[in-house]
Scaffold this active site. Structure first.
Site, PDB file in Angstrom:
ATOM      1  N   CYS A 131      43.852  35.324  37.412  1.00  0.00           N
ATOM      2  CA  CYS A 131      43.462  36.636  36.894  1.00  0.00           C
ATOM      3  C   CYS A 131      43.684  37.714  37.956  1.00  0.00           C
ATOM      4  CB  CYS A 131      42.007  36.635  36.444  1.00  0.00           C
ATOM      5  SG  CYS A 131      41.485  38.247  35.806  1.00  0.00           S
ATOM      6  N   CYS A 134      40.744  40.273  38.398  1.00  0.00           N
ATOM      7  CA  CYS A 134      39.611  39.698  39.123  1.00  0.00           C
ATOM      8  C   CYS A 134      39.956  39.492  40.598  1.00  0.00           C
ATOM      9  CB  CYS A 134      39.171  38.390  38.487  1.00  0.00           C
ATOM     10  SG  CYS A 134      38.463  38.609  36.827  1.00  0.00           S
TER      11      CYS A 134
END
EC number: 1.11.1.28
Length: 183
Positions: A131, A134
């Site tokens: 991700c 993130c």
């Protein structure tokens, strides 16, 4: 099972992983708690039962119960967040990013461990789960809390090696010759 036992199960074609598995347990940028929390969170994110069992056994000698719980929490919350935020990033419609996530994430505010450590562990898990949003958010937090770029790199190296060991052993267990040997 310990990490030493785990290393003995890594096939010869992946001998670099054996060496790297030993090397990730030392760092000039991370302390012992940060290393073992990242290793445990990464093992949980990578998902291979043998890797999880071996690492959990050894991590118990280096982490308090509270820190181990926080590392597990990092793996759990990032399993959810990484899917959600990676999806927002991949969708071309920016409207989704403006909508409230409506996902409970209380553990991020109160992880039960030092905030820097929890962010490092979340960074490791986010690397495994791929991700980008993130990764950027946790890197910013880690650096903002005074960690070095070398600490970020070590957290990423831990994730990479633990994931590779997990993938290799999962693959080995699925190969026909492994299934015949087990019978």
């Amino acid at each position: 099972m310990s990490i030493d036992t785990l290393k003995s199960q890594i096939p010869d074609y992946a001998k670099d992983l054996k060496l790297n598995l030993s090397n990730i347990l030392s760092s000039t940028a991370l302390n012992e708690r940060q290393i073992w929390g990242a290793v445990l969170a990464s093992a949980l994110a990578a998902g291979n039962p043998k890797v999880i069992a071996a690492i959990a056994e050894d991590a118990a000698q280096h982490l308090t119960e509270q820190d181990a719980k926080a590392a597990k929490s990092a793996a759990a919350i990032m399993a959810m967040n990484n899917v959600y935020y990676r999806s927002l990033h991949l969708l071309s419609n920016p409207e989704y990013g403006k909508m409230p996530a409506r996902l409970r994430m209380n553990v991020i505010a109160n992880p039960g461990a030092e905030k820097l450590d929890f962010e490092l562990w979340s960074l490791s898990v986010s690397a495994i789960n791929g991700c980008g949003m993130c990764l950027e958010a946790h890197e910013r937090e880690v650096l903002g809390k005074g960690a070095s770029k070398e600490a970020v790199q070590d957290a990423l190296r831990i994730a990479a090696v633990v994931h590779a060991v997990s993938a290799t052993l999962t693959g080995e267990d699925a190969l026909p010759e492994s299934q015949q040997a087990a019978a």
